[in-house]
Design an enzyme around this catalytic site. Structure first.
Site, PDB file in Angstrom:
ATOM      1  N   THR A 148    -108.733  55.270 -90.863  1.00 16.55           N
ATOM      2  CA  THR A 148    -108.477  54.382 -92.010  1.00 16.55           C
ATOM      3  C   THR A 148    -109.395  54.705 -93.183  1.00 16.55           C
ATOM      4  O   THR A 148    -110.473  55.242 -92.973  1.00 16.55           O
ATOM      5  CB  THR A 148    -108.748  52.929 -91.555  1.00 16.55           C
ATOM      6  OG1 THR A 148    -107.746  52.569 -90.639  1.00 16.55           O
ATOM      7  CG2 THR A 148    -108.788  51.938 -92.679  1.00 16.55           C
ATOM      8  N   GLY A 178    -102.521  46.511 -87.081  1.00 13.52           N
ATOM      9  CA  GLY A 178    -103.934  46.559 -86.705  1.00 13.52           C
ATOM     10  C   GLY A 178    -104.779  45.588 -87.512  1.00 13.52           C
ATOM     11  O   GLY A 178    -104.282  44.615 -88.082  1.00 13.52           O
ATOM     12  N   ASP A 179    -106.069  45.874 -87.556  1.00  9.41           N
ATOM     13  CA  ASP A 179    -107.013  44.990 -88.244  1.00  9.41           C
ATOM     14  C   ASP A 179    -106.962  45.119 -89.760  1.00  9.41           C
ATOM     15  O   ASP A 179    -107.352  44.203 -90.481  1.00  9.41           O
ATOM     16  CB  ASP A 179    -108.441  45.334 -87.786  1.00  9.41           C
ATOM     17  CG  ASP A 179    -108.813  46.779 -88.123  1.00  9.41           C
ATOM     18  OD1 ASP A 179    -107.987  47.686 -87.845  1.00  9.41           O
ATOM     19  OD2 ASP A 179    -109.906  47.016 -88.661  1.00  9.41           O
TER      20      ASP A 179
HETATM   21  N1  ASP Z   1    -108.443  50.286 -87.920  1.00 11.61           N
HETATM   22  C1  ASP Z   1    -107.231  51.039 -88.057  1.00 11.61           C
HETATM   23  C2  ASP Z   1    -106.161  50.440 -87.210  1.00 11.61           C
HETATM   24  O1  ASP Z   1    -106.427  50.089 -86.085  1.00 11.61           O
HETATM   25  C3  ASP Z   1    -107.372  52.460 -87.677  1.00 11.61           C
HETATM   26  C4  ASP Z   1    -108.567  53.173 -88.229  1.00 11.61           C
HETATM   27  O2  ASP Z   1    -109.556  52.593 -88.590  1.00 11.61           O
HETATM   28  O3  ASP Z   1    -108.549  54.367 -88.323  1.00 11.61           O
HETATM   29  O4  ASP Z   1    -105.041  50.361 -87.651  1.00 11.61           O
END
Ligand code: ASP
Length: 269
Positions: A148, A178-179
């Site tokens: 991300t 996701g988060d």
């Molecule tokens: N946090 C992101 C997700 O789970 C992925 C990432 O940080 O690369 O969608």
């Protein structure tokens, strides 16, 4: 005095590290160029630039779902009035962070998904594109791990802002969120405390509502200490790794990661 700190993901892949760092450095310039306008403008511009960098998992170059499709999540938050906007599972918006900003500016809701998000964004003038626009040979071949992108800024008025954009974890089930578009989990900003955003397997940050927790900790410690505490909790409670960047209300900047690599950059002035 203003501050900007950003990251290009803590996925930790060995390949292309200098190139990914260079992509983050370009985004630092893009964000810094508009920090005089506002912290909100700076984080949006920085993340927008990273959405154009094919080596980062946001916008062009995003990770693929199990079905080989692309579903993008993005968010943005203003710590002054606690206004926030996010989109999840969008497939046809060229810059998901602009769509998140459109949700924030619209003000009725905090999170829109799929076609509804695309419609609101397009009505606000955000460019639509073919879903195929985001797929790169690199992602199609490798289904790389999570990476991300995110940015946190504080402008010289002391206003804090944060923005995040992602393709999510590689090989995710279609429909998975996701988060990154979830307030408090992947991002949070409050001028009275601080601002933070996260990268890593989102399910872990969601379980701990970790960005909100880190920002609350900034009531009694600086950004550096709050992120150390957050990374310790991620490890001790869930046995997980990840990365975060943050700025506290006094302008202290921090970047922490417990994966092998996270390209990040900061500027103050
Ligand atoms: N946090 C992101 C997700 O789970 C992925 C990432 O940080 O690369 O969608």
């Amino acid at each position: 005095m203003a501050q900007l700190v950003l990251h290009g993901g803590a996925g930790g892949a060995i390949a292309d590290r200098p190139q990914r760092q260079a992509a983050v450095d370009r985004a630092l310039d893009a964000g810094w160029a508009v920090i005089g306008e506002s912290a909100l403008a700076a984080v949006q511009a920085a993340v927008r630039q990273m959405e154009d960098e094919p080596l980062l998992n946001a916008g062009v170059g995003a990770a693929l779902t199990q079905d080989g499709t692309i579903e993008l999540d993005a968010s943005i938050m203003d710590g002054t009035e606690l206004r926030s906007g996010a989109v999840a599972g969008v497939r046809d918006l060229r810059h998901p962070v602009d769509a998140a900003r459109a949700v924030l500016d619209d003000g009725r809701h905090l999170l829109l998904i799929g076609e509804g998000a695309s419609r609101l964004a397009a009505a606000a003038g955000v460019a639509r594109c073919e879903p195929g626009t985001f797929a790169t040979d690199r992602q199609v071949k490798r289904w790389e791990a999570a990476d991300t992108v995110g940015a946190v800024a504080r402008d010289d008025g002391g206003r804090l802002a944060v923005a995040v954009s992602t393709g999510g974890v590689a090989g995710k089930l279609p429909g998975r969120v996701g988060d990154s578009p979830l307030i408090g989990c992947g991002f949070y900003a409050d001028d009275r405390l601080g601002a933070a955003c996260a990268t890593g397997v989102g399910e872990n940050f969601m379980r701990l509502v970790l960005c909100h927790r880190a920002v609350l900790e900034m009531a009694s410690m600086d950004a550096e200490a709050a992120l150390s505490s957050a990374m310790d909790l991620l490890s001790s409670r869930l046995g997980a790794t990840g990365g975060m960047v943050a700025i506290d209300r006094d302008g202290g900047m921090a970047a922490r990661f417990t994966t092998p690599f996270m390209p990040w950059a900061q500027r103050s002035g």
